[in-house]
Design a protein around this motif. Structure first.
Motif, PDB file in Angstrom:
ATOM      1  N   VAL A 269       0.872  -1.318   0.145  1.00 10.99           N
ATOM      2  CA  VAL A 269       0.108  -0.089   0.039  1.00 10.99           C
ATOM      3  C   VAL A 269       0.935   1.199  -0.051  1.00 10.99           C
ATOM      4  O   VAL A 269       1.589   1.786   0.991  1.00 10.99           O
ATOM      5  N   TRP A 270       0.773   2.099  -1.047  1.00  8.46           N
ATOM      6  CA  TRP A 270       1.615   3.389  -1.189  1.00  8.46           C
ATOM      7  C   TRP A 270       0.508   4.331  -0.712  1.00  8.46           C
ATOM      8  O   TRP A 270       1.197   5.189   0.039  1.00  8.46           O
ATOM      9  N   ASN A 271      -0.555   4.472  -0.708  1.00 10.88           N
ATOM     10  CA  ASN A 271      -1.347   5.466  -0.062  1.00 10.88           C
ATOM     11  C   ASN A 271      -2.828   4.894   0.031  1.00 10.88           C
ATOM     12  O   ASN A 271      -3.178   3.956  -0.607  1.00 10.88           O
ATOM     13  N   PHE A 272      -3.474   5.366   1.058  1.00 10.50           N
ATOM     14  CA  PHE A 272      -4.963   4.964   1.078  1.00 10.50           C
ATOM     15  C   PHE A 272      -5.849   6.177   1.605  1.00 10.50           C
ATOM     16  O   PHE A 272      -5.233   7.056   2.424  1.00 10.50           O
ATOM     17  N   ALA A 273      -6.827   6.375   1.208  1.00 16.57           N
ATOM     18  CA  ALA A 273      -7.980   7.329   1.726  1.00 16.57           C
ATOM     19  C   ALA A 273      -9.333   6.908   2.312  1.00 16.57           C
ATOM     20  O   ALA A 273      -9.766   6.133   1.302  1.00 16.57           O
ATOM     21  N   ILE A 274      -9.900   7.084   3.275  1.00 11.00           N
ATOM     22  CA  ILE A 274     -11.178   6.797   3.549  1.00 11.00           C
ATOM     23  C   ILE A 274     -12.260   7.683   3.199  1.00 11.00           C
ATOM     24  O   ILE A 274     -11.996   8.843   3.550  1.00 11.00           O
ATOM     25  N   SER A 275     -13.376   7.314   2.542  1.00 12.14           N
ATOM     26  CA  SER A 275     -14.504   8.185   2.149  1.00 12.14           C
ATOM     27  C   SER A 275     -15.017   8.878   3.262  1.00 12.14           C
ATOM     28  O   SER A 275     -15.159   8.540   4.333  1.00 12.14           O
ATOM     29  N   PRO A 276     -15.329  10.394   3.238  1.00  8.69           N
ATOM     30  CA  PRO A 276     -15.785  10.888   4.362  1.00  8.69           C
ATOM     31  C   PRO A 276     -17.245  10.454   4.979  1.00  8.69           C
ATOM     32  O   PRO A 276     -17.418  10.367   6.052  1.00  8.69           O
ATOM     33  N   ASP A 277     -17.744   9.552   4.338  1.00  8.58           N
ATOM     34  CA  ASP A 277     -19.024   8.810   4.787  1.00  8.58           C
ATOM     35  C   ASP A 277     -18.477   7.323   5.204  1.00  8.58           C
ATOM     36  O   ASP A 277     -19.514   6.570   5.801  1.00  8.58           O
ATOM     37  N   SER A 278     -17.358   7.169   5.455  1.00 12.32           N
ATOM     38  CA  SER A 278     -16.765   5.967   6.072  1.00 12.32           C
ATOM     39  C   SER A 278     -17.127   4.672   5.126  1.00 12.32           C
ATOM     40  O   SER A 278     -16.807   3.446   5.932  1.00 12.32           O
ATOM     41  N   GLU A 279     -17.718   4.740   4.143  1.00 14.94           N
ATOM     42  CA  GLU A 279     -18.139   3.370   3.285  1.00 14.94           C
ATOM     43  C   GLU A 279     -17.238   2.775   2.593  1.00 14.94           C
ATOM     44  O   GLU A 279     -17.049   1.748   2.673  1.00 14.94           O
ATOM     45  N   TYR A 280     -15.940   3.631   2.000  1.00 13.96           N
ATOM     46  CA  TYR A 280     -15.034   2.923   1.154  1.00 13.96           C
ATOM     47  C   TYR A 280     -13.978   3.541   1.484  1.00 13.96           C
ATOM     48  O   TYR A 280     -13.370   4.640   2.134  1.00 13.96           O
ATOM     49  N   ILE A 281     -12.853   2.562   1.270  1.00 17.54           N
ATOM     50  CA  ILE A 281     -11.248   2.935   1.345  1.00 17.54           C
ATOM     51  C   ILE A 281     -10.755   2.941  -0.199  1.00 17.54           C
ATOM     52  O   ILE A 281     -10.764   1.772  -0.745  1.00 17.54           O
ATOM     53  N   ALA A 282     -10.289   3.935  -0.698  1.00 18.18           N
ATOM     54  CA  ALA A 282      -9.549   3.964  -1.897  1.00 18.18           C
ATOM     55  C   ALA A 282      -8.188   3.715  -1.247  1.00 18.18           C
ATOM     56  O   ALA A 282      -7.463   4.248  -0.812  1.00 18.18           O
ATOM     57  N   VAL A 283      -7.595   2.793  -2.153  1.00 18.41           N
ATOM     58  CA  VAL A 283      -6.047   2.247  -1.868  1.00 18.41           C
ATOM     59  C   VAL A 283      -5.465   2.144  -3.150  1.00 18.41           C
ATOM     60  O   VAL A 283      -5.393   1.583  -4.108  1.00 18.41           O
ATOM     61  N   ALA A 284      -4.037   3.097  -3.210  1.00 16.91           N
ATOM     62  CA  ALA A 284      -3.100   2.759  -4.205  1.00 16.91           C
ATOM     63  C   ALA A 284      -2.002   1.874  -3.808  1.00 16.91           C
ATOM     64  O   ALA A 284      -1.083   2.131  -2.769  1.00 16.91           O
ATOM     65  N   THR A 285      -1.817   0.800  -4.522  1.00 17.86           N
ATOM     66  CA  THR A 285      -0.723  -0.123  -4.082  1.00 17.86           C
ATOM     67  C   THR A 285       0.466   0.137  -5.248  1.00 17.86           C
ATOM     68  O   THR A 285       0.593   1.133  -6.153  1.00 17.86           O
ATOM     69  N   ALA A 286       1.586  -0.208  -4.589  1.00 14.07           N
ATOM     70  CA  ALA A 286       2.864   0.047  -5.622  1.00 14.07           C
ATOM     71  C   ALA A 286       3.649  -1.470  -5.170  1.00 14.07           C
ATOM     72  O   ALA A 286       3.849  -1.743  -4.176  1.00 14.07           O
ATOM     73  N   THR A 287       4.247  -1.824  -6.608  1.00 14.74           N
ATOM     74  CA  THR A 287       4.965  -2.835  -6.669  1.00 14.74           C
ATOM     75  C   THR A 287       5.940  -2.702  -7.593  1.00 14.74           C
ATOM     76  O   THR A 287       5.890  -1.682  -8.284  1.00 14.74           O
ATOM     77  N   ASN A 288       7.122  -3.513  -7.345  1.00 12.98           N
ATOM     78  CA  ASN A 288       8.270  -3.437  -8.627  1.00 12.98           C
ATOM     79  C   ASN A 288       8.652  -4.901  -8.553  1.00 12.98           C
ATOM     80  O   ASN A 288       9.408  -5.577  -7.812  1.00 12.98           O
ATOM     81  N   THR A 289       8.422  -5.343  -9.935  1.00  8.39           N
ATOM     82  CA  THR A 289       8.835  -6.824 -10.581  1.00  8.39           C
ATOM     83  C   THR A 289       9.725  -6.545 -11.557  1.00  8.39           C
ATOM     84  O   THR A 289       9.489  -6.193 -12.631  1.00  8.39           O
ATOM     85  N   GLY A 290      11.078  -7.149 -11.371  1.00 10.52           N
ATOM     86  CA  GLY A 290      11.963  -7.062 -12.323  1.00 10.52           C
ATOM     87  C   GLY A 290      12.288  -5.540 -12.967  1.00 10.52           C
ATOM     88  O   GLY A 290      12.616  -5.488 -13.984  1.00 10.52           O
ATOM     89  N   GLY A 291      12.156  -4.600 -11.948  1.00  4.56           N
ATOM     90  CA  GLY A 291      12.414  -3.317 -12.342  1.00  4.56           C
ATOM     91  C   GLY A 291      11.238  -2.521 -13.111  1.00  4.56           C
ATOM     92  O   GLY A 291      11.413  -1.446 -13.468  1.00  4.56           O
ATOM     93  N   ASP A 292       9.996  -3.390 -13.137  1.00  3.58           N
ATOM     94  CA  ASP A 292       8.992  -2.655 -13.759  1.00  3.58           C
ATOM     95  C   ASP A 292       8.087  -2.219 -12.399  1.00  3.58           C
ATOM     96  O   ASP A 292       7.367  -2.987 -11.865  1.00  3.58           O
ATOM     97  N   GLU A 293       8.075  -0.914 -12.276  1.00  4.40           N
ATOM     98  CA  GLU A 293       7.228  -0.163 -11.321  1.00  4.40           C
ATOM     99  C   GLU A 293       5.823  -0.093 -11.628  1.00  4.40           C
ATOM    100  O   GLU A 293       5.583   0.391 -12.717  1.00  4.40           O
TER     101      GLU A 293
END
Length: 402
Positions: A269-293
């Motif tokens: 998880v690179w970043n996450f943000a919970i919606s103001p109504d607390s219903e959802y969580i937006a998640v930005a993931t980050a991976t690196n596989t063989g130099g491919d970000e």
């Protein structure tokens, strides 16, 4: 106190993490997102799965549907605020900005010199007024953060005295009465655990600092979370009785008050943000596989269950910003491949449509990226995007939605 990109350049940061995994819990309302290309925005597809004839994304509520009507993300007009970035929305029409001016060019031996002033700008009329020192020091102008409780009865307010020290208050919105909350804090991260309790990661100059459960009468208790993989709380939030945070290994974890050990939810998880109504969580993931970000934007419910397919994809997804009504989320995607997703996008939760904002805020360079966080107006009908500008150093573009 805050994380920011450099003032006059987009610095790309990235986290090298291990392969993604998810421990899913029981879902309540489930969203099914079909992931086609962005033909409506002129951008290439993220994936071809489930592509419709029109090329638009579709989002369907298949459990606990609330009968929401479909909304289109339609731009009405845009406004440009030269040499400035938004510090706060004062109203639907007025913003407090920090204006930057170059007063001396750089030389071979000296850095350039800048002057900074604080102004109030009327977005609709373009009128600008510089704040006096008295106005800048007025407590009303020190507001850094205000969060309204899920039931709309209270708000948690922080006013910063200096870079590391804030005064905290709870405000009864029905009476206007402010209730002081005792105790120093060095961070501005937290969230409403429920309608009666705000949870604050107070931070410290050394160590993790307290986690405080603040009641609406201004009193609080502290809780301890046993986690060897946390040096300090950098990303932290709350939703529906649960506390969320990331550890040093970029794992999103959840814990409930009364429990001392957290549960692993999502890795990478690179970043996450919970919606103001607390219903959802937006998640930005980050991976690196063989130099491919690679970075992806996904939506989870409050229990940590994945809701449909991915929303965005690129080498880096930086800023995430929910609108105040939780109807939309704005995010920035950077891709080295120019044919990939690049620029600022808005995802509408009701229609399931992702719209590309770049044509509206950057005619010269459509793939220009923001250098400050994305900011919504109080009603969510306007979005502020600050980018580098050749003529004015930086410029903020405010997009009006119909």
């Amino acid at each position: 106190m805050k994380n920011r990109f450099e003032k006059h350049g987009f610095k790309l940061l990235f986290v090298v993490a291990v392969a993604a995994a998810l421990t899913a819990c029981q879902s309540q309302d489930r969203l099914t997102i079909v992931e086609p290309g962005n033909s409506a925005t002129g951008q290439p597809p993220v994936s071809n799965a489930g592509e419709t004839a029109s090329g638009e994304r579709k989002l369907t509520v298949v459990e606990g549907a609330s009968g929401q009507s479909s909304r289109e993300v339609i731009v009405n007009q845009t406004h440009r605020i030269a040499s400035s970035n938004i510090e706060a929305w004062l109203s639907e029409n007025e913003v407090k900005v920090l204006t930057t001016k170059l007063i001396k060019e750089a030389t071979e031996t000296e850095e350039p010199q800048y002057a900074y002033t604080t102004e109030v700008v009327n977005v609709s009329t373009d009128e600008r007024r510089e704040l006096t020192k008295h106005e800048e020091s007025h407590p009303g102008e020190q507001l850094v953060k205000e969060e309204i409780s899920p039931d709309g009865k209270y708000s948690f307010i922080q006013k910063w005295r200096d870079k590391y020290t804030a005064d905290n208050f709870l405000k009864d919105l029905s009476t206007g009465k402010s209730i002081p909350v005792k105790g120093d804090n060095y961070m501005e991260i937290g969230g409403w655990l429920d309608s009666d309790t705000y949870v604050l990661a107070a931070g410290s100059m050394s160590g993790k600092g307290d986690i405080r459960l603040i009641s609406t009468d201004g009193t609080y208790t502290t809780i301890a979370i046993e986690d060897e993989d946390v040096e300090f709380y950098n990303q932290f939030g709350a939703s529906k009785g649960r506390i969320y945070y990331t550890d040093v290994n970029q794992v999103l974890k959840v814990v409930e008050p009364g429990q001392s050990k957290p549960i692993h939810l999502i890795e990478n998880v690179w970043n996450f943000a919970i919606s103001p109504d607390s219903e959802y969580i937006a998640v930005a993931t980050a991976t690196n596989t063989g130099g491919d970000e690679s970075s992806k934007l996904l939506i989870y419910d409050a229990a940590g269950s994945l809701q449909g397919s991915l929303i965005g994809k690129g080498n880096l997804i930086s800023y995430l910003s929910w609108s105040p009504d939780s109807a939309r989320i704005a995010f920035d995607v950077y891709s080295e491949n120019e044919s990939g997703m690049n620029g600022v996008y808005v995802f509408d939760t009701a229609s399931g449509k992702v719209s590309w904002m770049a044509p509206y805020y950057s005619a010269v360079h459509p793939a220009a990226h923001p250098v400050y966080p994305l900011t919504w107006s109080p009603t969510g009908k306007r979005l502020g995007i600050t980018i580098d500008d050749k003529e004015a150093l930086i410029a903020t573009h405010v997009i009006d939605f119909k």
